[in-house]
Motif scaffolding. Structure first.
Motif, PDB file in Angstrom:
ATOM      1  N   ALA A  95      -0.037   1.181  -4.748  1.00 29.32           N
ATOM      2  CA  ALA A  95       0.475   0.646  -3.486  1.00 29.32           C
ATOM      3  C   ALA A  95      -0.598  -0.191  -2.810  1.00 29.32           C
ATOM      4  CB  ALA A  95       0.901   1.794  -2.566  1.00 29.32           C
ATOM      5  N   LYS A  96      -0.197  -0.901  -1.762  1.00 28.56           N
ATOM      6  CA  LYS A  96      -1.154  -1.570  -0.905  1.00 28.56           C
ATOM      7  C   LYS A  96      -1.611  -0.582   0.172  1.00 28.56           C
ATOM      8  CE  LYS A  96       0.820  -6.186  -1.553  1.00 28.56           C
ATOM      9  NZ  LYS A  96       1.310  -7.424  -0.891  1.00 28.56           N
ATOM     10  N   GLU A  99       0.597   0.468   2.974  1.00 22.26           N
ATOM     11  CA  GLU A  99       1.816   1.198   2.631  1.00 22.26           C
ATOM     12  C   GLU A  99       1.615   2.709   2.542  1.00 22.26           C
ATOM     13  OE1 GLU A  99       4.159  -2.016  -0.167  1.00 22.26           O
ATOM     14  OE2 GLU A  99       2.430  -0.994  -1.052  1.00 22.26           O
ATOM     15  N   HIS A 232       4.626  -0.004  -5.097  1.00 22.79           N
ATOM     16  CA  HIS A 232       4.892  -1.309  -4.480  1.00 22.79           C
ATOM     17  C   HIS A 232       5.760  -2.176  -5.384  1.00 22.79           C
ATOM     18  CE1 HIS A 232       4.275  -4.926  -2.064  1.00 22.79           C
ATOM     19  NE2 HIS A 232       4.130  -5.564  -3.221  1.00 22.79           N
ATOM     20  N   PHE A 258       4.492   6.980   1.522  1.00 27.38           N
ATOM     21  CA  PHE A 258       4.518   5.543   1.200  1.00 27.38           C
ATOM     22  C   PHE A 258       5.706   4.932   1.915  1.00 27.38           C
ATOM     23  CE2 PHE A 258       6.765   2.324  -1.303  1.00 27.38           C
ATOM     24  CZ  PHE A 258       5.790   1.374  -1.547  1.00 27.38           C
ATOM     25  N   HIS A 260       7.272   1.040   2.102  1.00 26.36           N
ATOM     26  CA  HIS A 260       7.061  -0.274   1.499  1.00 26.36           C
ATOM     27  C   HIS A 260       6.652  -1.309   2.555  1.00 26.36           C
ATOM     28  CE1 HIS A 260       7.694  -3.926  -0.840  1.00 26.36           C
ATOM     29  NE2 HIS A 260       7.626  -3.156  -1.920  1.00 26.36           N
ATOM     30  N   GLU A 261       5.814  -2.230   2.114  1.00 28.06           N
ATOM     31  CA  GLU A 261       5.246  -3.250   2.995  1.00 28.06           C
ATOM     32  C   GLU A 261       6.308  -4.050   3.750  1.00 28.06           C
ATOM     33  OE1 GLU A 261       1.905  -6.782   2.440  1.00 28.06           O
ATOM     34  OE2 GLU A 261       3.415  -6.486   0.875  1.00 28.06           O
ATOM     35  N   ALA A 264       6.649  -2.915   7.215  1.00 28.41           N
ATOM     36  CA  ALA A 264       5.389  -2.684   7.932  1.00 28.41           C
ATOM     37  C   ALA A 264       5.489  -3.013   9.416  1.00 28.41           C
ATOM     38  CB  ALA A 264       4.262  -3.495   7.293  1.00 28.41           C
ATOM     39  N   GLY A 295       2.745  -0.622   9.312  1.00 27.59           N
ATOM     40  CA  GLY A 295       2.619   0.087   8.046  1.00 27.59           C
ATOM     41  C   GLY A 295       2.852   1.577   8.162  1.00 27.59           C
ATOM     42  N   ALA A 296       2.498   2.280   7.095  1.00 30.12           N
ATOM     43  CA  ALA A 296       2.779   3.712   6.994  1.00 30.12           C
ATOM     44  C   ALA A 296       2.090   4.528   8.089  1.00 30.12           C
ATOM     45  CB  ALA A 296       2.349   4.222   5.617  1.00 30.12           C
TER      46      ALA A 296
END
Length: 422
Positions: A95-96, A99, A232, A258, A260-261, A264, A295-296
């Motif tokens: 993931a990023k 996220e 991601h 998580f 997803h972006e 965000a 984000g998360a």
């Protein structure tokens, strides 16, 4: 020809294993004579990294010496402590950093995510799960259905294996989507099934769910740290996991989330909120309306338990050093070796219900010993072969690439052979 059924071959594999030295970084439980247990139960509770004590002791010292100022002056300040885990955890799940957040526990995070991503209407309200989903997932989705005024008998769709089979087929999920897609609001699937050890194609599942405008959530409790879910790229909407199994963070430790972006900066999503998810720049002004962190992190509720995070930090530092590519490579070899040794018994004695394809399973092999009952598992445990039993007739065995050896696998099978020959 190499004889793979003898101890010398297992020792040869260990001698040529570039990750073998990492075993020394973990505490291996011992019997009263000082001999190591054969610990193959990291799918329930991972072993303790030896570095955990140092990491926790640092926080105890900072608490002792600094009191509340530890939030700002500790060696790793407590205010942003969760941020120290983010990059490593993102690598583990594919993931990023934006996220991922470490917070709460798995089922708490599952409920928080469903508040945001389960948006039922009178027509589109059903939730798809595996027929043999982990009980906590089933309880959670049933309670969400009830909370929204729906009867789980009508609102829960089970993705079932075919008669006479244990594993799930993606074609059957595709058929569910085709038949009931206009009524389905959420797919909530375990990324690796706790019972069979089957690893699902998350990207295909996400695409199927999104094709009917449903959201897709994944429970990675039995996958995180042993498979590469690439969350991601899989394009799932959310995922949750615990950290005390393959991530070795200690009993009851924190979970992960998580988001997803693409969500965000979506402030229109419903969410249950708390002050730790609020804009960091104005969090302590106290009198601002809720302003979610992008984000998360914006799903956080409360300031985190630092001692638990210190244990996670110790383990993630090891994961970050080794990398998931090498861990996955060794895992496939370890599990393949176990599969080979068990195959010597013959399917009239032992059946492996976990997929044979290494790409469709993680560390765990679920075995059925024909005509055996739980007493077989008790005998293994009495011999300090630590695995676990799942009703009605499965022994789950999980060689962990960070601390299990090929010799562990060999010795486990030898003990099993001795018990079956009694």
């Amino acid at each position: 020809m190499v004889n793979k059924t003898v101890l010398e071959h297992a020792q040869f594999l260990d001698k040529n294993d570039e990750l073998a030295s990492y075993r020394e970084l973990f505490h291996i439980p011992k019997d009263k004579n000082g001999n190591n247990w054969i610990y193959l139960c990291g799918n329930s509770l991972g072993l303790q990294p030896k570095s955990v004590k140092k990491y926790i002791n640092q926080e105890l010292e900072d608490w002792k010496n600094l009191g509340v100022e530890g939030h700002f002056e500790a060696k790793k300040p407590w205010m942003p402590y969760h941020e120290f885990l983010t990059e490593s955890m993102a690598k583990v799940v594919g993931a990023k950093p934006i996220e991922v957040v470490v917070m709460n526990t798995l089922t708490t995070n599952l409920h928080l995510a469903m508040v945001s991503f389960y948006k039922p209407t009178k027509k589109k309200f059903k939730i798809v799960i595996e027929s043999d989903a982990f009980p906590s997932d089933r309880y959670a989705v049933e309670s969400q259905l009830k909370f929204h005024g729906f009867d789980p008998v009508n609102g829960l769709i089970e993705w079932k294996p075919r008669v006479g089979e244990e594993l799930l087929r993606i074609d059957d999920l595709r058929q569910i989507i085709a038949d009931q897609g206009d009524e389905i609001a959420l797919l909530m699937i375990g990324g690796v099934n706790y019972y069979t050890g089957q690893f699902f194609d998350l990207k295909k599942i996400a695409a199927l769910g999104h094709s009917i405008n449903a959201k897709v959530g994944i429970d990675l409790a039995h996958g995180v740290g042993n498979i590469q879910p690439n969350l991601h790229d899989a394009n799932v909407d959310f995922a949750v996991w615990c950290t005390y199994k393959y991530l070795n963070s200690g009993p009851g430790s924190l979970g992960g989330l998580f988001i997803h972006e693409k969500y965000a900066n979506d402030i229109t999503l419903n969410r249950f909120t708390g002050w730790w998810g609020h804009n960091k720049n104005t969090r302590f002004n106290m009198r601002h309306d809720f302003d979610p962190i992008p984000g998360a992190e914006g799903w956080q509720l409360s300031n985190p338990p630092i001692l638990s995070m210190a244990a996670i930090n110790a383990s993630l530092d090891i994961f970050n050093e080794v990398g998931m590519d090498k861990l996955r490579e060794k895992s496939i070899k370890l599990t393949g070796y176990l599969e080979f040794l068990l195959s010597q018994f013959g399917e009239d004695i032992i059946r492996i219900i976990t997929p044979k394809n290494p790409e469709k399973r993680g560390c765990q092999l679920s075995i059925q010993v024909i005509n055996a009952d739980k007493s077989l598992h008790r005998k293994l445990m009495d011999a300090h072969v630590i695995c676990d039993w799942r009703e009605p007739d499965v022994i789950r065995v999980a060689p962990i690439p960070l601390y299990n050896s090929f010799e562990d696998v060999f010795n486990m099978v030898e003990v099993l052979k001795g018990i079956l020959n009694e």
